[in-house]
Design a protein around this motif. Structure first.
Motif, PDB file in Angstrom:
ATOM      1  N   GLN A  13      41.409  39.638  31.644  1.00  0.00           N
ATOM      2  CA  GLN A  13      40.229  40.125  30.931  1.00  0.00           C
ATOM      3  C   GLN A  13      39.713  41.408  31.588  1.00  0.00           C
ATOM      4  O   GLN A  13      39.927  41.631  32.790  1.00  0.00           O
ATOM      5  CB  GLN A  13      39.142  39.062  30.943  1.00  0.00           C
ATOM      6  CG  GLN A  13      39.480  37.831  30.119  1.00  0.00           C
ATOM      7  CD  GLN A  13      38.315  36.869  30.030  1.00  0.00           C
ATOM      8  OE1 GLN A  13      37.362  36.936  30.790  1.00  0.00           O
ATOM      9  NE2 GLN A  13      38.392  35.954  29.073  1.00  0.00           N
ATOM     10  N   PRO A  14      39.003  42.227  30.820  1.00  0.00           N
ATOM     11  CA  PRO A  14      38.384  43.423  31.416  1.00  0.00           C
ATOM     12  C   PRO A  14      37.510  43.047  32.608  1.00  0.00           C
ATOM     13  O   PRO A  14      36.777  42.060  32.554  1.00  0.00           O
ATOM     14  CB  PRO A  14      37.558  43.997  30.261  1.00  0.00           C
ATOM     15  CG  PRO A  14      38.284  43.549  29.037  1.00  0.00           C
ATOM     16  CD  PRO A  14      38.804  42.176  29.357  1.00  0.00           C
ATOM     17  N   GLY A  15      37.641  43.822  33.678  1.00  0.00           N
ATOM     18  CA  GLY A  15      36.929  43.533  34.905  1.00  0.00           C
ATOM     19  C   GLY A  15      37.688  42.649  35.863  1.00  0.00           C
ATOM     20  O   GLY A  15      37.269  42.475  37.014  1.00  0.00           O
ATOM     21  N   ASN A  83      41.982  46.133  40.627  1.00  0.00           N
ATOM     22  CA  ASN A  83      40.683  45.505  40.409  1.00  0.00           C
ATOM     23  C   ASN A  83      39.926  46.244  39.303  1.00  0.00           C
ATOM     24  O   ASN A  83      40.287  47.364  38.934  1.00  0.00           O
ATOM     25  CB  ASN A  83      39.858  45.535  41.703  1.00  0.00           C
ATOM     26  CG  ASN A  83      40.538  44.829  42.854  1.00  0.00           C
ATOM     27  OD1 ASN A  83      41.210  43.805  42.656  1.00  0.00           O
ATOM     28  ND2 ASN A  83      40.375  45.353  44.057  1.00  0.00           N
ATOM     29  N   SER A  84      38.886  45.611  38.807  1.00  0.00           N
ATOM     30  CA  SER A  84      38.046  46.219  37.763  1.00  0.00           C
ATOM     31  C   SER A  84      38.899  46.793  36.640  1.00  0.00           C
ATOM     32  O   SER A  84      38.687  47.935  36.205  1.00  0.00           O
ATOM     33  CB  SER A  84      37.169  47.322  38.371  1.00  0.00           C
ATOM     34  OG  SER A  84      36.367  46.817  39.413  1.00  0.00           O
ATOM     35  N   LEU A  85      39.834  46.003  36.178  1.00  0.00           N
ATOM     36  CA  LEU A  85      40.769  46.482  35.168  1.00  0.00           C
ATOM     37  C   LEU A  85      40.079  46.768  33.847  1.00  0.00           C
ATOM     38  O   LEU A  85      39.112  46.088  33.463  1.00  0.00           O
ATOM     39  CB  LEU A  85      41.896  45.476  34.983  1.00  0.00           C
ATOM     40  CG  LEU A  85      42.945  45.501  36.109  1.00  0.00           C
ATOM     41  CD1 LEU A  85      43.792  44.238  36.083  1.00  0.00           C
ATOM     42  CD2 LEU A  85      43.823  46.734  35.977  1.00  0.00           C
ATOM     43  N   LYS A  86      40.596  47.784  33.171  1.00  0.00           N
ATOM     44  CA  LYS A  86      40.056  48.233  31.893  1.00  0.00           C
ATOM     45  C   LYS A  86      41.127  48.108  30.822  1.00  0.00           C
ATOM     46  O   LYS A  86      42.321  48.138  31.131  1.00  0.00           O
ATOM     47  CB  LYS A  86      39.618  49.695  31.998  1.00  0.00           C
ATOM     48  CG  LYS A  86      38.632  49.989  33.112  1.00  0.00           C
ATOM     49  CD  LYS A  86      38.361  51.487  33.202  1.00  0.00           C
ATOM     50  CE  LYS A  86      37.389  51.809  34.328  1.00  0.00           C
ATOM     51  NZ  LYS A  86      37.127  53.275  34.406  1.00  0.00           N
ATOM     52  N   THR A 118      48.446  43.538  30.485  1.00  0.00           N
ATOM     53  CA  THR A 118      47.596  43.624  29.304  1.00  0.00           C
ATOM     54  C   THR A 118      46.173  43.263  29.699  1.00  0.00           C
ATOM     55  O   THR A 118      45.938  42.179  30.247  1.00  0.00           O
ATOM     56  CB  THR A 118      48.082  42.690  28.195  1.00  0.00           C
ATOM     57  OG1 THR A 118      49.435  43.023  27.847  1.00  0.00           O
ATOM     58  CG2 THR A 118      47.208  42.824  26.958  1.00  0.00           C
ATOM     59  N   VAL A 119      45.257  44.176  29.425  1.00  0.00           N
ATOM     60  CA  VAL A 119      43.845  43.951  29.742  1.00  0.00           C
ATOM     61  C   VAL A 119      43.107  43.813  28.409  1.00  0.00           C
ATOM     62  O   VAL A 119      42.958  44.783  27.661  1.00  0.00           O
ATOM     63  CB  VAL A 119      43.260  45.102  30.568  1.00  0.00           C
ATOM     64  CG1 VAL A 119      41.819  44.778  30.968  1.00  0.00           C
ATOM     65  CG2 VAL A 119      44.117  45.366  31.796  1.00  0.00           C
ATOM     66  N   SER A 120      42.680  42.613  28.135  1.00  0.00           N
ATOM     67  CA  SER A 120      42.060  42.343  26.842  1.00  0.00           C
ATOM     68  C   SER A 120      41.202  41.098  26.925  1.00  0.00           C
ATOM     69  O   SER A 120      41.512  40.163  27.670  1.00  0.00           O
ATOM     70  CB  SER A 120      43.139  42.157  25.774  1.00  0.00           C
ATOM     71  OG  SER A 120      42.565  41.787  24.535  1.00  0.00           O
ATOM     72  N   SER A 121      40.141  41.100  26.124  1.00  0.00           N
ATOM     73  CA  SER A 121      39.301  39.912  26.052  1.00  0.00           C
ATOM     74  C   SER A 121      39.715  39.026  24.885  1.00  0.00           C
ATOM     75  O   SER A 121      39.137  37.961  24.673  1.00  0.00           O
ATOM     76  CB  SER A 121      37.827  40.315  25.914  1.00  0.00           C
ATOM     77  OG  SER A 121      37.654  41.181  24.810  1.00  0.00           O
TER      78      SER A 121
END
Length: 121
Positions: A13-15, A83-86, A118-121
């Motif tokens: 997830q993002p963050g 960290n703090s992925l976008k 993959t960075v996704s909510s």
């Protein structure tokens, strides 16, 4: 021959955070540099971070302060702590190594097979 084996990709997830690893094996006399590149959808491959044999590092401006590259020389392994992925960090991440094989003075460039992040909510 030299092989680079990557691991650690996935969905986050993002963050959130992920750690990628890349282990080099095979005919290795010296590793001059290791690094990570990425290729997002519809984009060209770009440098994320690199570390040379002396320990100096180089980062893309877009990841400074969020991503750290470090290396375990005894294991010929490089890590990418993210960290703090976008969402814009979503890409296939490729390990790269510049290696000199025994019996030669020539540096060769090697790539891993790639690991999806993959960075996704």
């Amino acid at each position: 021959q030299v092989q680079l084996v990557e691991s650690g990709g996935g969905l986050v997830q993002p963050g959130g955070s992920l750690r990628l690893s890349c282990a080099a094996s095979g005919r290795i006399f010296r590793i001059n540099a290791m690094g990570w590149y990425r290729q997002g959808p519809g984009k060209e491959r770009e440098l994320v971070a690199a570390i040379i044999s002396g320990g100096n590092t180089n980062y893309a401006d877009s990841v400074k302060g969020r991503i750290t590259i470090f290396r375990d020389n005894a294991k010929n392994t490089v890590y990418l702590q993210m960290n703090s992925l976008k969402p814009e960090d979503t890409a296939v991440y490729y390990c790269n190594a510049r290696i000199i094989e025994p019996g030669t003075l020539l540096e060769a460039n090697y790539w891993g097979q790639g690991t999806q992040v993959t960075v996704s909510s």
